[in-house]
Every structure is written in C-alpha cells, then in structure tokens.
Design a protein around this motif. Structure first.
Motif, PDB file in Angstrom:
ATOM      1  N   GLY A   4      48.165  69.975 -34.866  1.00 34.69           N
ATOM      2  CA  GLY A   4      47.860  70.058 -36.152  1.00 34.69           C
ATOM      3  C   GLY A   4      46.663  70.868 -36.357  1.00 34.69           C
ATOM      4  N   HIS A   5      45.802  71.078 -35.110  1.00 36.34           N
ATOM      5  CA  HIS A   5      44.477  71.790 -34.993  1.00 36.34           C
ATOM      6  C   HIS A   5      44.640  72.857 -34.265  1.00 36.34           C
ATOM      7  CE1 HIS A   5      42.673  68.614 -37.386  1.00 36.34           C
ATOM      8  NE2 HIS A   5      43.375  67.785 -36.646  1.00 36.34           N
ATOM      9  N   THR A   6      45.855  73.686 -34.299  1.00 33.89           N
ATOM     10  CA  THR A   6      45.722  74.985 -33.654  1.00 33.89           C
ATOM     11  C   THR A   6      46.175  75.878 -35.029  1.00 33.89           C
ATOM     12  OG1 THR A   6      48.557  74.690 -33.729  1.00 33.89           O
ATOM     13  CG2 THR A   6      47.425  74.250 -31.737  1.00 33.89           C
ATOM     14  N   GLY A  37      41.799  77.277 -40.948  1.00 34.63           N
ATOM     15  CA  GLY A  37      43.244  77.764 -40.638  1.00 34.63           C
ATOM     16  C   GLY A  37      43.872  76.874 -39.732  1.00 34.63           C
ATOM     17  N   CYS A  38      43.551  75.719 -39.668  1.00 35.61           N
ATOM     18  CA  CYS A  38      44.424  74.787 -38.794  1.00 35.61           C
ATOM     19  C   CYS A  38      45.748  74.770 -39.459  1.00 35.61           C
ATOM     20  CB  CYS A  38      43.884  73.523 -38.563  1.00 35.61           C
ATOM     21  SG  CYS A  38      42.384  73.649 -37.684  1.00 35.61           S
ATOM     22  N   TRP A  39      46.941  74.416 -38.403  1.00 37.82           N
ATOM     23  CA  TRP A  39      48.163  74.149 -38.830  1.00 37.82           C
ATOM     24  C   TRP A  39      48.187  72.984 -40.028  1.00 37.82           C
ATOM     25  CZ3 TRP A  39      52.795  71.674 -35.504  1.00 37.82           C
ATOM     26  CH2 TRP A  39      53.916  71.992 -36.177  1.00 37.82           C
ATOM     27  N   ALA A  66      39.078  75.647 -44.823  1.00 38.09           N
ATOM     28  CA  ALA A  66      38.333  74.773 -43.779  1.00 38.09           C
ATOM     29  C   ALA A  66      39.198  73.460 -43.514  1.00 38.09           C
ATOM     30  CB  ALA A  66      37.108  74.484 -44.304  1.00 38.09           C
ATOM     31  N   CYS A  67      39.323  73.163 -42.237  1.00 35.27           N
ATOM     32  CA  CYS A  67      39.925  71.863 -41.810  1.00 35.27           C
ATOM     33  C   CYS A  67      38.724  70.852 -41.722  1.00 35.27           C
ATOM     34  CB  CYS A  67      40.749  72.106 -40.611  1.00 35.27           C
ATOM     35  SG  CYS A  67      41.594  70.583 -40.023  1.00 35.27           S
ATOM     36  N   ARG A  68      39.236  69.427 -41.551  1.00 31.28           N
ATOM     37  CA  ARG A  68      38.336  68.541 -41.559  1.00 31.28           C
ATOM     38  C   ARG A  68      37.841  68.447 -40.082  1.00 31.28           C
ATOM     39  NH1 ARG A  68      41.590  64.211 -39.598  1.00 31.28           N
ATOM     40  NH2 ARG A  68      43.607  65.289 -39.406  1.00 31.28           N
ATOM     41  N   CYS A  69      38.525  69.217 -39.220  1.00 30.84           N
ATOM     42  CA  CYS A  69      37.967  69.188 -37.946  1.00 30.84           C
ATOM     43  C   CYS A  69      36.784  70.451 -37.768  1.00 30.84           C
ATOM     44  CB  CYS A  69      39.106  69.468 -36.775  1.00 30.84           C
ATOM     45  SG  CYS A  69      39.609  71.432 -36.793  1.00 30.84           S
ATOM     46  N   GLY A  70      36.416  71.222 -38.633  1.00 29.67           N
ATOM     47  CA  GLY A  70      35.615  72.024 -38.622  1.00 29.67           C
ATOM     48  C   GLY A  70      36.005  73.325 -38.401  1.00 29.67           C
TER      49      GLY A  70
HETATM   50 ZN   LIG Z   1      41.741  71.532 -37.857  1.00 28.89          ZN
END
Ligand SMILES: [Zn+2]
Length: 431
Positions: free
Chosen positions: A257-259, A274-276, A267-271
């Motif tokens: 999910g974070h690739t 454009g994460c999947w 922006a993704c919540r992981c920082g």
């Molecule tokens: Zn992410």
C-alpha cells in the motif's frame, strides 16, 4: 516431506532425537491433513501422506489418546476385507479464540480443530481512536459469552488476533497501527490479562492472516503462490511465496500500500507522496464519489454499494477509477511475484462485481505477458471473515505443528470474572 527416509546420522543420542523429530513431523502431517482436508479413511490417509498403514495406525492411536481425533467405522468397502475406519478431527480437542480488530469493527469467533466454528460475532464500532484499553475491553466483553458457551470438555489452546498494523507475532506487540492511531502497544499482553488466559496471545497483521486463510481454506486451497490484497482504510497486502508466508527480515514485508504508484499524486499518511493506497484506497473511492467525502465508515460504503447496484453512473465511474489504480498496482505485484492467484478482500471483495473489469484492464496493461498468462484475479473465497479465519489458524498452528504438545499445555478455560469460582473442569494434567 512425509516418508520414512529420515536417517538420523550420528550416535545413539542423535538417533533418538531424529526419531522424536520424525514422529513429531509425521503426527503434524497427519493432523494437518485432517484439519484442512476433513474426514478421511485410514487407507486414504496412508496413500495421501506416503506413510505405511502400520505407521498411520500408530500415529492415529497417539492422536486419539491426545483427544485430537476420533474414529468411526468405515462404510462397507467394495473390495475384500473390513472397511477402513474414517478418521476426523475432534473440534473440542483444541479450541481457540480468534479476534479481528479493524477501524470499523470487532469480530470474535470460537473455533475448534478442523476449522469448526462454534460461534462468531461481528459488531461495528465507531470510527474513533478508542484507546487500546477500551478496545481490549470491548473484545473481551464480546468474547466472554462465546467462551462460556463452549462444550464443557473442550481444551482451550490460545488466542489469535488480526489487526491492521505492524506487529511482532512472538509476543503480540503492536508497533504501529496508523488507522487506529496506536503506537507501541503490548496488545497481546493486554488482551491476555483482560481475558485471564495464561496462553500467549498471537497477534499478526490482518492482511498476512487473510493471505494465509485464503491459502489454506479460501478461494483455491493449497495454491502455492498467492497475493492477498485487501482494501480497508489503507491497502493491506499479504504474500505467500511457494507455500510460505513472506514476512521479511522483521515481519514487516508486504506493505505494498505504501509503494509508489503516482509521483504526481497526493500526500500519504505515511509521509510519502503518491502511495498506492492514496489512489486505490477507501479515501480515493470517497473522493471520486464526490459528496460522500465528508463522512466515513461502513454506512457510507453501504450507500455506495446500493448506488452501484442501482447502476448509478457517477458511483460506477468512481469505483472504476480506483479499480484502474488497483489494477496497475496488482500488475506490479504480478511482475514481482508471478502469483497463481491475486485474491481481493475487504473493500475490494465487497465492490468486486463493479471493480472487476477495470482491475483486470489495469493489471493486464502493467503485467508482463508471461506472468499475466499464469495469474488469476479473484474475489476472496472467505469474504469479510478471511482475517478472522487466519487468526484462528494462527492460534492453532502450534498444536498442528506439534500435536503432542497439547498434553504439556496447562489448559485453563478463560471465563468471565463472575464465573471464576467453580471451574467446570480442572486444568488437564499431563499424561
Ligand atoms: Zn504511504
């Protein structure tokens, strides 16, 4: 591999160890076959495992003594001789509590050997950042009546928990569950204390458990290479490579999910950007669906389901858009892992009829032809319960791997505090 070719090299002591190892291995092979495959005759068990009939008879004798299997007379055979007895697992011989904790719901089930479900309960929970203590209390309150209604003479062996987070299986430590807002929680310990069980509580990532469940009991049982992709708030992924779960160096593998899928994305919540899951997760679906984006939770997804089923164009377009991104990411995974099957769970199972065409198109456009040719994309065979089934298998796995260990387990049935006096049965003594 089953068989009699286990040759213990070395002196008498190592021969004894090798013989013990062989016996434990063979017991596990037989119990696993019965646990996953269901009732079978002794003769079929012999032909299916490659063990000879006298070895099978000996192993069945031990499993009978441990209370893990039972036998019934076989049906009259067409050939000469007495019919071969039918062997099956004894569900109450090893019972576990399975738990799934998600952002939207808590599910609990009491499950016996052979996958026998005694009881199952799923309740929605408000999408708030409940404290771990509150969540553990809720789980225990749901579980207690189920545990209290188990057969009197069951043997309780453990608890398995699936949670959307980064976990350490050995002691149930939860490093991070971003969607629950939790970090560094000794979830296994908290739950063991609340349930008053002395057995360790195993905790694993719910997508990893979903993958195992689909591999063992799902859409194509026993398939060697499987990827489970589950849409929740994020995207959970579990990977089975050549029959084994791919966990990585510290157990954190499979965070697909974070690739990166869209460098020009959000922006993704992981920082990262454009994460999947920023393109194919629940938030993306709600974003594309328009007016629903301010609300979250299962009721919103129910509304979307109804609109899709009614053929509402805007909703179908929104679903197709996340389906396209989902498919592109699946194409990447197909190129990386050359799976036999990609199983879609959670949100993607729920919306599968409306997603299928765009997912297949997206995946086909990205996957190499050779890998694409051998891959199938399919909805989960277990539906919403896949992680729960995986949690039950996780909790049973130690007994399956070493059936004789059940005699060494101090078995104590968890009960509600008001019922703690007057045990229905004392802990089973070793024998
Ligand atoms: Zn992410």
């Amino acid at each position: 591999m089953p068989g009699n070719d286990f040759d213990g090299h070395g002196g008498p002591r190592s021969k004894g160890v090798a013989a013990d190892e062989l016996r434990r291995h063979n017991l596990a092979v037989v119990l696993s076959r019965l646990h996953l495959g269901g009732p079978v005759s002794r003769s079929e068990l012999a032909s299916g495992t490659g063990l000879n009939r006298s070895t099978i008879a000996d192993l069945i004798g031990e499993l009978l003594g441990l209370g893990l299997v039972e036998e019934r007379p076989g049906l009259a055979a067409s050939g000469p001789g007495r019919p071969s007895p039918i062997v099956r697992t004894r569900p109450e011989g090893a019972v576990v509590l399975a738990v799934e904790l998600t952002v939207d719901s808590i599910a609990v089930a009491t499950v016996g050997l052979g996958g026998h479900v005694y009881n199952r309960l799923r309740v929605e929970r408000p999408r708030e950042h409940l404290s771990p203590e509150e969540a553990v209390g809720d789980i225990a309150n749901l579980a207690r009546p189920l545990l209290a209604s188990l057969p009197t003479h069951h043997t309780f062996v453990g608890v398995g928990v699936g949670v959307a987070g980064v976990t350490r299986r050995s002691d149930g430590f939860l490093h991070l569950a971003p969607n629950l807002g939790w970090r560094d929680i000794p979830l296994g310990e908290l739950l063991a204390a609340e349930l008053k069980v002395e057995h360790p509580v195993s905790v694993a990532n719910e997508a990893d458990l979903g993958a195992l469940a689909e591999h063992w009991r799902g859409v194509r049982p026993g398939v060697r290479n499987l990827i489970y992709v589950s849409g929740e708030v994020g995207i959970g992924t579990g990977v089975i490579v050549d029959g084994e779960p791919m966990l990585g160096s510290a157990g954190y593998a499979g965070e697909a999910g974070h690739t990166l899928i869209n460098p020009a994305g959000r922006a993704c919540r992981c920082g990262a950007i454009g994460c999947w899951e920023t393109e194919a997760g629940e938030a993306a679906l709600l974003r594309h669906a328009g007016s629903l984006s301010s609300a979250t939770g299962l009721s919103v997804l129910d509304t979307l389901s109804k609109r899709a089923a009614a053929g509402q164009g805007a909703t179908l377009t929104a679903i197709a858009e996340i389906g396209r991104w989902l498919g592109l990411g699946i194409g990447n995974l197909i190129n990386l892992f050359n799976p036999d099957v990609v199983v879609l769970g959670g949100l993607y199972h729920r919306f599968y009829p409306f997603l299928e065409a765009s997912v297949v198109q997206g995946a086909r456009s990205q996957a190499l032809a050779a890998s694409w040719a051998s891959a199938t994309i399919a909805p989960s065979g277990l539906g919403a319960d896949a992680p729960l089934v995986g949690a039950s298998e996780l909790a049973l796995s130690d007994i399956i791997a070493d059936p004789a260990s059940i005699a060494r387990t101090a078995v104590r049935k968890p009960v509600s505090p008001r019922r703690r006096r007057g045990w229905p049965h004392e802990p089973r003594s070793s024998h």
